[in-house]
Motif scaffolding. Sequence first.
Motif, short mmCIF file in Angstrom:
data_model
loop_
_atom_site.label_atom_id
_atom_site.label_comp_id
_atom_site.label_asym_id
_atom_site.label_seq_id
_atom_site.Cartn_x
_atom_site.Cartn_y
_atom_site.Cartn_z
N ALA A 121 -4.03 6.06 0.31
CA ALA A 121 -5.44 5.80 0.54
C ALA A 121 -6.17 7.14 0.49
O ALA A 121 -5.73 8.11 1.11
CB ALA A 121 -5.65 5.14 1.91
N LEU A 172 0.84 -1.19 0.00
CA LEU A 172 0.00 0.00 0.00
C LEU A 172 0.88 1.24 0.00
O LEU A 172 1.91 1.29 0.67
CB LEU A 172 -0.89 0.00 1.25
CG LEU A 172 -1.99 -1.07 1.30
CD1 LEU A 172 -2.53 -1.18 2.70
CD2 LEU A 172 -3.10 -0.74 0.33
N THR A 221 -18.18 3.80 0.67
CA THR A 221 -18.11 3.12 -0.61
C THR A 221 -19.46 3.04 -1.31
O THR A 221 -19.52 2.77 -2.52
CB THR A 221 -17.53 1.70 -0.44
OG1 THR A 221 -18.27 0.99 0.56
CG2 THR A 221 -16.06 1.77 -0.02
N ARG A 271 -10.25 5.28 -2.96
CA ARG A 271 -9.74 4.09 -2.29
C ARG A 271 -9.95 4.22 -0.78
O ARG A 271 -9.39 5.12 -0.14
CB ARG A 271 -8.26 3.93 -2.61
CG ARG A 271 -7.58 2.70 -2.01
CD ARG A 271 -6.10 2.70 -2.40
NE ARG A 271 -5.35 1.60 -1.84
CZ ARG A 271 -5.26 0.40 -2.40
NH1 ARG A 271 -5.89 0.14 -3.52
NH2 ARG A 271 -4.54 -0.56 -1.83
N VAL A 278 -9.34 2.37 2.75
CA VAL A 278 -8.54 1.32 3.40
C VAL A 278 -8.93 1.27 4.89
O VAL A 278 -8.94 2.31 5.55
CB VAL A 278 -7.04 1.59 3.25
CG1 VAL A 278 -6.22 0.57 4.04
CG2 VAL A 278 -6.63 1.57 1.78
N GLY A 303 -15.67 -2.30 -2.66
CA GLY A 303 -14.34 -1.82 -3.00
C GLY A 303 -13.44 -1.47 -1.84
O GLY A 303 -12.26 -1.14 -2.06
N ILE A 351 -16.39 -4.48 1.59
CA ILE A 351 -15.38 -5.10 0.72
C ILE A 351 -15.94 -5.30 -0.69
O ILE A 351 -15.26 -5.05 -1.69
CB ILE A 351 -14.89 -6.42 1.33
CG1 ILE A 351 -14.07 -6.14 2.61
CG2 ILE A 351 -14.07 -7.23 0.33
CD1 ILE A 351 -13.72 -7.39 3.40
N VAL A 353 -10.81 -1.88 1.12
CA VAL A 353 -9.69 -2.80 1.32
C VAL A 353 -9.42 -2.90 2.82
O VAL A 353 -9.16 -1.89 3.49
CB VAL A 353 -8.43 -2.30 0.59
CG1 VAL A 353 -7.24 -3.22 0.90
CG2 VAL A 353 -8.68 -2.22 -0.91
N TYR A 354 -9.50 -4.10 3.36
CA TYR A 354 -9.19 -4.35 4.77
C TYR A 354 -7.79 -4.95 4.86
O TYR A 354 -7.47 -5.89 4.12
CB TYR A 354 -10.20 -5.32 5.38
CG TYR A 354 -11.48 -4.68 5.85
CD1 TYR A 354 -11.79 -4.58 7.21
CD2 TYR A 354 -12.40 -4.18 4.94
CE1 TYR A 354 -12.97 -4.01 7.64
CE2 TYR A 354 -13.59 -3.59 5.35
CZ TYR A 354 -13.87 -3.51 6.71
OH TYR A 354 -15.05 -2.92 7.13
N ILE A 355 -6.99 -4.42 5.77
CA ILE A 355 -5.67 -4.99 5.99
C ILE A 355 -5.47 -5.26 7.48
O ILE A 355 -5.93 -4.49 8.33
CB ILE A 355 -4.54 -4.09 5.45
CG1 ILE A 355 -4.55 -2.72 6.14
CG2 ILE A 355 -4.65 -3.93 3.95
CD1 ILE A 355 -3.33 -1.87 5.78
#
Length: 395
Positions: free
Chosen positions: A6, A3, A25, A33, A35, A174, A171, A176-178
């Motif tokens: 964001a 990454l 989203t 984006r 995140v 769109g 998710i 993004v999970y980290i």
Amino acid sequence: MPLQTADILIVGGGVVGSSTAYFLTAHPGFHGRVVVVEKDPTYGEAATARSAGGVRQQFSTPENIRMSQFGASFIKNVAEHLSLAGEKAQLPFVEQGYLFLATPSGLPVLEQNHATQTALGADIVMLDPPALRRQFPWLHTDDLAGGAFGRRNEGWTDPYSLLQAFRRKAIAQGAVYIQDEAVALQREGDRIASVTLAKAGTIAVGAMVNSAGINAARVAGWAGFDLPVRPRKRFVYVFDCRDSAEIQKGPLLIDPNGVYFRPEGASFIGGVSPPEDQDPDCTDLEVEYGLFEDTVWPTLAQRVPAFEAIKLVRAWAGHYDYNTLDQNLIIGRGPGLANFYMANGLSGHGLQQSPAIGRALGEMILDGAFKSIDLTRFGYERVARNQPLAELNVV
């Protein structure tokens, strides 16, 4: 691929962070984006998963009432919001109401709250002791002056399922999970330029959201301001009672001394917030059984005679992100910051208000202002002025 940037980075992927990711989203004018940083994707020790799952409109603050009204509607119509292609979202909603009880000294406040609630359309009815006995014959009422009972849109749901439904839908849209942990912020003037994560390194951000729960004050400190949010531990006790068929149909009941209980399957759960002078900052999850023996059980036995013979089955601990100023939400921009947003200090009612909070943050970030419910009074300005916005119905 590592990454690097964001458009919006959310610190904390619990139910508030995931609701925010969903509403961001879902916004038709936003294609950036998003995140979400969550250190424990199992949510094994998260406040959301350890919540009692209550949904009520019985608050004293109009904004809390309206947020929870939206929350109840969202949960009851979750399939319209959080279903995925080929997978219909489903949530239980046990609509058996809340029952707040009052002694003579507490009745005026209960009546005042009731007037506020019903003025906003909440279906809450005041019951005098004879009416309480007729509707809840298992209830001891000799010391009571009355009670307020929610007939619609009050009850409880499954916290973990709501969280996972928000997460899956975000998710799919769109987000993004980290799995990572924020360890620092870099501030440049009135903006947060980047967020440093323990594993992924530094990420440049267009905006960030602090939904870090019990760690929210630490994140705010990195941004340069104090947040009166502390980790406080709460216990949920599970108990059985043999002769309880009628009580199983009952509401979530709050005794005048703050002890609560509600049905949970074939059992019951209950608990109480400790006195303020016995409520230290705490991040462990060890259970204190003395509170059950000394306060919860005696209250249950006095209020519901059948509960004189109960069996404690198990217990667990969870955390409140407790706002020490006034036990209310702090939402909006950080002081002197153009792109730092927060939703912190929910003090136990984050689950039911998470749909409204996610929507509100989405509006503020993408539209520049609250649109659906004006939450301006819940901004940080009251903290800076040390002017509490008191919520009288804290459970």
